[in-house]
Design a protein around this motif. Structure first.
Motif: not given
Length: 281
Positions: A90-96
């Motif tokens: 989720n953190a990676y998707l939020d950033r991307e």
């Protein structure tokens, strides 16, 4: 800078710790970020010192579990890894996905999609007889008789608004002569919208059914195409942009990271899942 100087002076006396650390529980450090997340997750409005004590209690429990060797339990280890995996994903998707959902990006998306965002808008009045979807035959027959009588009254010339005020079982719109105000496609039961969207001004629909009951409706204005404002669809556009970003990210990851599956090792898992589901009921 002051912390760095303090650490230099304290060499040989005590071990230095980051000012971000607000507690130590055994070998576990509790940071300001840990505490902020704990407060946010629980909507904790207590004094911060009490919130810290609550977090320390959870950390004590977790430390006790670690010392008891629970991380060696395959099911516990799997649950810990699952939580870690979800947080990272989720953190990676939020950033991307952050760039496609900026105000400027969403405004450009809105302008590019203005025509496709247009929705049909109608302005009608209705009269409703309540009927539950699971009503028995007797209740359905009685409701049908009432709506048929109402329909006969309005098509024979009685004032629609007056009949609505006297007979409609929707008190809110009945008091307004049945007037629903302007409604757009997607805002109401699709069956209702389908029944009224082609009505000419002043014409009355035949009785029709929705999840809310039996209706007759009268068109007050001709249908028109309306483009919603940016603020009305901003959430929809953001969800669309995030979905596209997620799909693009997954495509790139599948190309960049190798995946090896072992389907021959899945035997027994379907049966276990079925058994677990039966036990939980």
């Amino acid at each position: 800078m002051e912390w760095g100087i303090g650490c230099i002076l304290a060499i040989g006396l005590v071990a230095c710790e980051s000012p971000e650390v607000v507690a130590k529980v055994g070998d576990t450090t509790v940071t300001r970020a840990d505490l902020a997340l704990y407060v946010q997750a629980r909507a904790d409005e207590r004094p911060i010192e009490q919130s810290l004590e609550g977090l320390v209690d959870r950390a004590l429990m977790a430390e006790g579990a670690r010392r008891a060797g629970l991380l060696k339990d395959p099911q516990v280890a799997a649950r810990v890894e699952a939580a870690r995996r979800e947080v990272l994903a989720n953190a990676y998707l939020d950033r991307e996905a952050s760039q496609p959902v900026t105000f400027e990006a969403l405004r450009k998306r809105y302008e590019a999609q203005r025509e496709t965002l247009a929705r049909t808008q109608v302005h009608v009045a209705h009269i409703v007889v309540r009927l539950s979807p699971d009503a028995d035959a007797r209740a359905r027959t009685e409701a049908q008789a009432r709506i048929n009588n109402i329909y006969a009254r309005v098509v024979s010339g009685e004032d629609f608004a007056a009949v609505a005020r006297q007979a409609s079982e929707d008190a809110a719109t009945g008091a307004r002569g049945g007037d629903l105000g302007p409604i757009r496609e997607g805002q109401v039961d699709p069956r209702f919208f389908s029944a009224v969207s082609d009505l000419k001004v002043g014409t009355v629909s035949q009785p029709f059914e929705t999840a809310f009951g039996l209706h007759v409706a009268r068109a007050l204005e001709p249908p028109q195409k309306v483009v919603p404002s940016f603020e009305e669809v901003r959430g929809q556009l953001a969800a669309q942009a995030r979905h596209e970003a997620a799909e693009a990210l997954m495509k790139r990851l599948r190309e960049d990271i190798s995946v090896k599956r072992y389907p021959e090792r899945l035997s027994g898992l379907s049966e276990q899942r079925k058994s677990d589901g039966e036990e939980s009921r």
